[in-house]
Design a protein around this motif. Structure first.
Motif, PDB file in Angstrom:
ATOM      1  N   ARG A 194      53.541  47.431  36.365  1.00 18.32           N
ATOM      2  CA  ARG A 194      52.143  47.428  36.768  1.00 18.32           C
ATOM      3  C   ARG A 194      51.724  46.020  37.160  1.00 18.32           C
ATOM      4  NH1 ARG A 194      53.612  51.706  36.815  1.00 18.32           N
ATOM      5  NH2 ARG A 194      52.890  53.575  35.703  1.00 18.32           N
ATOM      6  N   LEU A 195      50.704  45.932  37.976  1.00 15.95           N
ATOM      7  CA  LEU A 195      50.186  44.631  38.381  1.00 15.95           C
ATOM      8  C   LEU A 195      49.477  43.965  37.214  1.00 15.95           C
ATOM      9  CD1 LEU A 195      48.706  45.372  41.923  1.00 15.95           C
ATOM     10  CD2 LEU A 195      50.956  44.482  41.336  1.00 15.95           C
ATOM     11  N   ASP A 196      49.712  42.671  37.056  1.00 17.84           N
ATOM     12  CA  ASP A 196      49.081  41.900  35.991  1.00 17.84           C
ATOM     13  C   ASP A 196      47.784  41.298  36.523  1.00 17.84           C
ATOM     14  OD1 ASP A 196      48.419  40.437  33.795  1.00 17.84           O
ATOM     15  OD2 ASP A 196      49.947  38.883  34.089  1.00 17.84           O
ATOM     16  N   GLY A 197      46.657  41.787  36.014  1.00 16.72           N
ATOM     17  CA  GLY A 197      45.371  41.294  36.484  1.00 16.72           C
ATOM     18  C   GLY A 197      44.680  40.367  35.513  1.00 16.72           C
ATOM     19  N   SER A 198      45.414  39.860  34.524  1.00 18.41           N
ATOM     20  CA  SER A 198      44.780  39.011  33.511  1.00 18.41           C
ATOM     21  C   SER A 198      44.245  37.711  34.104  1.00 18.41           C
ATOM     22  CB  SER A 198      45.783  38.710  32.397  1.00 18.41           C
ATOM     23  OG  SER A 198      46.941  38.069  32.922  1.00 18.41           O
ATOM     24  N   ALA A 199      44.933  37.175  35.123  1.00 19.25           N
ATOM     25  CA  ALA A 199      44.511  35.898  35.708  1.00 19.25           C
ATOM     26  C   ALA A 199      43.722  36.092  36.997  1.00 19.25           C
ATOM     27  CB  ALA A 199      45.733  35.015  35.982  1.00 19.25           C
ATOM     28  N   GLN A 200      43.333  37.318  37.293  1.00 22.21           N
ATOM     29  CA  GLN A 200      42.641  37.599  38.546  1.00 22.21           C
ATOM     30  C   GLN A 200      41.129  37.565  38.338  1.00 22.21           C
ATOM     31  OE1 GLN A 200      44.365  37.741  41.242  1.00 22.21           O
ATOM     32  NE2 GLN A 200      46.309  37.661  40.125  1.00 22.21           N
ATOM     33  N   PRO A 201      40.379  37.224  39.379  1.00 18.17           N
ATOM     34  CA  PRO A 201      38.911  37.205  39.263  1.00 18.17           C
ATOM     35  C   PRO A 201      38.355  38.612  39.070  1.00 18.17           C
ATOM     36  CG  PRO A 201      39.589  36.829  41.537  1.00 18.17           C
ATOM     37  CD  PRO A 201      40.832  36.781  40.710  1.00 18.17           C
ATOM     38  N   ARG A 202      37.116  38.663  38.637  1.00 23.03           N
ATOM     39  CA  ARG A 202      36.494  39.948  38.325  1.00 23.03           C
ATOM     40  C   ARG A 202      36.384  40.833  39.554  1.00 23.03           C
ATOM     41  NH1 ARG A 202      30.771  39.260  35.716  1.00 23.03           N
ATOM     42  NH2 ARG A 202      30.473  38.300  37.753  1.00 23.03           N
ATOM     43  N   GLU A 203      36.218  40.238  40.738  1.00 24.04           N
ATOM     44  CA  GLU A 203      36.064  41.033  41.945  1.00 24.04           C
ATOM     45  C   GLU A 203      37.313  41.836  42.276  1.00 24.04           C
ATOM     46  OE1 GLU A 203      33.091  37.873  41.913  1.00 24.04           O
ATOM     47  OE2 GLU A 203      35.256  37.917  41.598  1.00 24.04           O
ATOM     48  N   LEU A 204      38.476  41.380  41.809  1.00 26.57           N
ATOM     49  CA  LEU A 204      39.730  42.081  42.116  1.00 26.57           C
ATOM     50  C   LEU A 204      40.151  43.042  41.015  1.00 26.57           C
ATOM     51  CD1 LEU A 204      41.882  39.185  43.648  1.00 26.57           C
ATOM     52  CD2 LEU A 204      40.691  41.016  44.847  1.00 26.57           C
ATOM     53  N   GLN A 205      39.438  43.045  39.898  1.00 24.09           N
ATOM     54  CA  GLN A 205      39.856  43.884  38.778  1.00 24.09           C
ATOM     55  C   GLN A 205      39.820  45.366  39.141  1.00 24.09           C
ATOM     56  OE1 GLN A 205      41.227  42.929  35.950  1.00 24.09           O
ATOM     57  NE2 GLN A 205      41.027  40.782  36.511  1.00 24.09           N
ATOM     58  N   ALA A 206      38.767  45.807  39.845  1.00 18.89           N
ATOM     59  CA  ALA A 206      38.672  47.224  40.219  1.00 18.89           C
ATOM     60  C   ALA A 206      39.824  47.620  41.134  1.00 18.89           C
ATOM     61  CB  ALA A 206      37.336  47.493  40.903  1.00 18.89           C
ATOM     62  N   LEU A 207      40.174  46.743  42.085  1.00 17.73           N
ATOM     63  CA  LEU A 207      41.289  47.028  42.978  1.00 17.73           C
ATOM     64  C   LEU A 207      42.599  47.125  42.200  1.00 17.73           C
ATOM     65  CD1 LEU A 207      42.530  47.317  45.801  1.00 17.73           C
ATOM     66  CD2 LEU A 207      42.623  44.823  45.925  1.00 17.73           C
ATOM     67  N   ILE A 208      42.800  46.218  41.252  1.00 19.56           N
ATOM     68  CA  ILE A 208      44.034  46.240  40.460  1.00 19.56           C
ATOM     69  C   ILE A 208      44.101  47.505  39.611  1.00 19.56           C
ATOM     70  CG2 ILE A 208      45.283  45.041  38.616  1.00 19.56           C
ATOM     71  CD1 ILE A 208      44.079  42.424  39.690  1.00 19.56           C
ATOM     72  N   GLU A 209      42.969  47.891  39.022  1.00 17.43           N
ATOM     73  CA  GLU A 209      42.964  49.113  38.214  1.00 17.43           C
ATOM     74  C   GLU A 209      43.300  50.337  39.057  1.00 17.43           C
ATOM     75  OE1 GLU A 209      39.167  49.300  36.386  1.00 17.43           O
ATOM     76  OE2 GLU A 209      39.504  47.555  35.061  1.00 17.43           O
TER      77      GLU A 209
END
Length: 449
Positions: A194-209
């Motif tokens: 799975r993609l690791d979104g821990s270091a990603q900004p909040r705007e990209l969290q929905a896309l990663i999920e």
């Protein structure tokens, strides 16, 4: 769109737009500064002319000497001393020049003039005509220099903002480049990652999920496909192996016609089973491609269900079972497909119902033109909750030992689910306290005819 025709990079577009906006903003500010400065200089020039005109009127109106008086001439020359951009001319009422700045001055460039009359009774009985001229060359040069400076400031500022924006956008897109690198490492053999979104900004969290949810669905589909391939191989392997072995035995020695008939009859049963599997798989394939039911008026679902019960009467008598139809409804349905779905449900219930029990075909409707539920209820061993979500999967069996696998190939409930979806509905299953209820819910009229 092909890669060669792709749009410009995001950072380039942002840099261009911000540079354009900065240039327009600075241009407006610089224009305002230029206009304010030009207005201020013009007002100062007008004030200078007004002050000098008032001083000339004061000197001539209060003086008692004649104009050729050296004292008055000296005062007028002192008045103009130090003002190289200022000239004064005096004319008699008849237009004769009676005074001009000394030494004579030639103003270069734009000139502002002020004409006025001076009443000097000691010089003439009528008002004298005076002309003050103010050269604006210095102010014009200052405005030109200011315009060039402001224009350069606007252009340089826009360029600086563009470069800064390009750099900042590059920094801001670094997390996106990390996501691209993570997706590049994914493959069909690593769908569990799975993609690791821990270091990603909040705007990209929905896309990663959403992307991780898509990977989860792909992983499940891939595993189901692998299981489906294994199940297909298993279902076809048994009858094919039987056909091959029986044919080999028949060919080992000479056989009579009757013996060959028996071999062919046995092979025919296996061939029919293979043909049934292939036919069912073709039907499911058509349903997956979006085939819809051909709806015709069905005035009584209870009568249709009674026909299906009559068809299964022999099998139910053998298992000491009875079936009753409860409820009724009407609507637009594909009668042939509904018979097939009910036959699969009733056949499945017959195999697993407790001998001597009663089965029910329940038909429920919440009103004309609404959802209709058709369910077959039987008593017997319950189905574990873990198996219920996969009960309509192809070749899935809750019994891992595959009991009666030679008689049933595990596509019956999958076909039931496909028929419900072809009508715009969904299958459902419930099992508790030894009572199993499996059926389909159908809209009385398809939302997409």
């Amino acid at each position: 769109m092909r890669a060669g025709l792709s749009a410009p990079a995001l950072r380039q577009r942002l840099s261009r737009w911000l540079a354009l906006q900065t240039l327009i903003g600075l241009g407006l500010v610089c224009s305002a500064v230029y206009l304010v400065t030009a207005t201020t200089l013009s007002n100062r020039q007008n004030e200078t002319l007004d002050q000098k005109a008032a001083m000339v009127q004061h000197l001539l109106s209060e003086g008692r000497a004649q104009l050729d008086d050296p004292g008055l001439q000296h005062q007028l020359n002192d008045f103009l001393a130090g003002h190289e951009e200022l000239t004064l001319k005096l004319q008699s009422p008849g237009g004769q020049s009676i005074y001009a700045s000394s030494p004579p001055r030639a103003l270069v460039g734009a000139v502002k003039q002020r004409h006025f009359e001076v009443l000097a009774t000691s010089i003439a009985s009528e008002p004298l005509r005076a002309e003050l001229s103010l050269g604006t060359q210095a102010d014009d040069a200052l405005l030109r220099q200011l315009a060039l400076t402001l224009a350069a400031a606007a252009i340089i500022g826009a360029a600086a903002v563009s470069l800064g924006c390009y750099y900042l956008v590059s920094l801001g897109l670094a997390p996106l480049r990390q996501l691209v690198e993570q997706t590049r490492l994914l493959s069909a053999s690593q769908l569990d990652k799975r993609l690791d979104g821990s270091a990603q900004p909040r705007e990209l969290q929905a896309l990663i999920e959403q992307f991780n949810a898509l990977l989860e669905r792909l992983d499940q589909t891939y595993h189901r496909m692998e299981g489906f391939n294994a199940d297909v191989a298993h279902e076809l392997n048994t009858p094919l192996a039987t056909l091959i072995s029986s044919s080999e035995l028949a060919l080992r020695k000479s056989r009579s016609v009757e013996e060959l008939r028996e071999v062919l009859a046995a092979n025919l049963d296996d061939l029919q089973r293979i043909a049934g599997i292939v036919k069912d798989m073709l039907f499911l394939s058509q349903a997956d491609r979006g085939a819809s039911a051909r709806r015709t008026p069905v005035h009584s679902l209870a009568a249709l269900a009674s026909d299906v019960v009559e068809f299964h009467e022999a099998a139910m008598q053998e298992a000491s079972l009875i079936a009753e139809v409860i409820g009724d409804a009407s609507g637009l349905f594909d009668a042939g497909l509904l018979r097939r779905a009910l036959s699969n449900l009733l056949g499945n219930a017959t195999r697993y119902a407790k001998p001597g029990s009663a089965m029910r075909i329940e038909i429920e409707s919440d009103g004309p033109g609404h959802v209709i539920k058709i369910a077959v209820v039987n008593q017997g061993d319950g189905i574990a909750a873990a198996h219920l979500p996969r009960l309509f999967d192809r070749f899935y069996r809750a019994d891992p030992a595959r009991a009666n696998a030679d008689l049933n190939h595990g596509l019956g409930l999958s076909i039931v689910a496909a028929i419900s979806r072809m009508h715009g509905g969904e299958p459902f299953a419930d099992s508790k306290d030894g009572v199993t209820r499996i059926g389909i819910s159908l809209p009385a009229k398809s939302p997409h005819p």
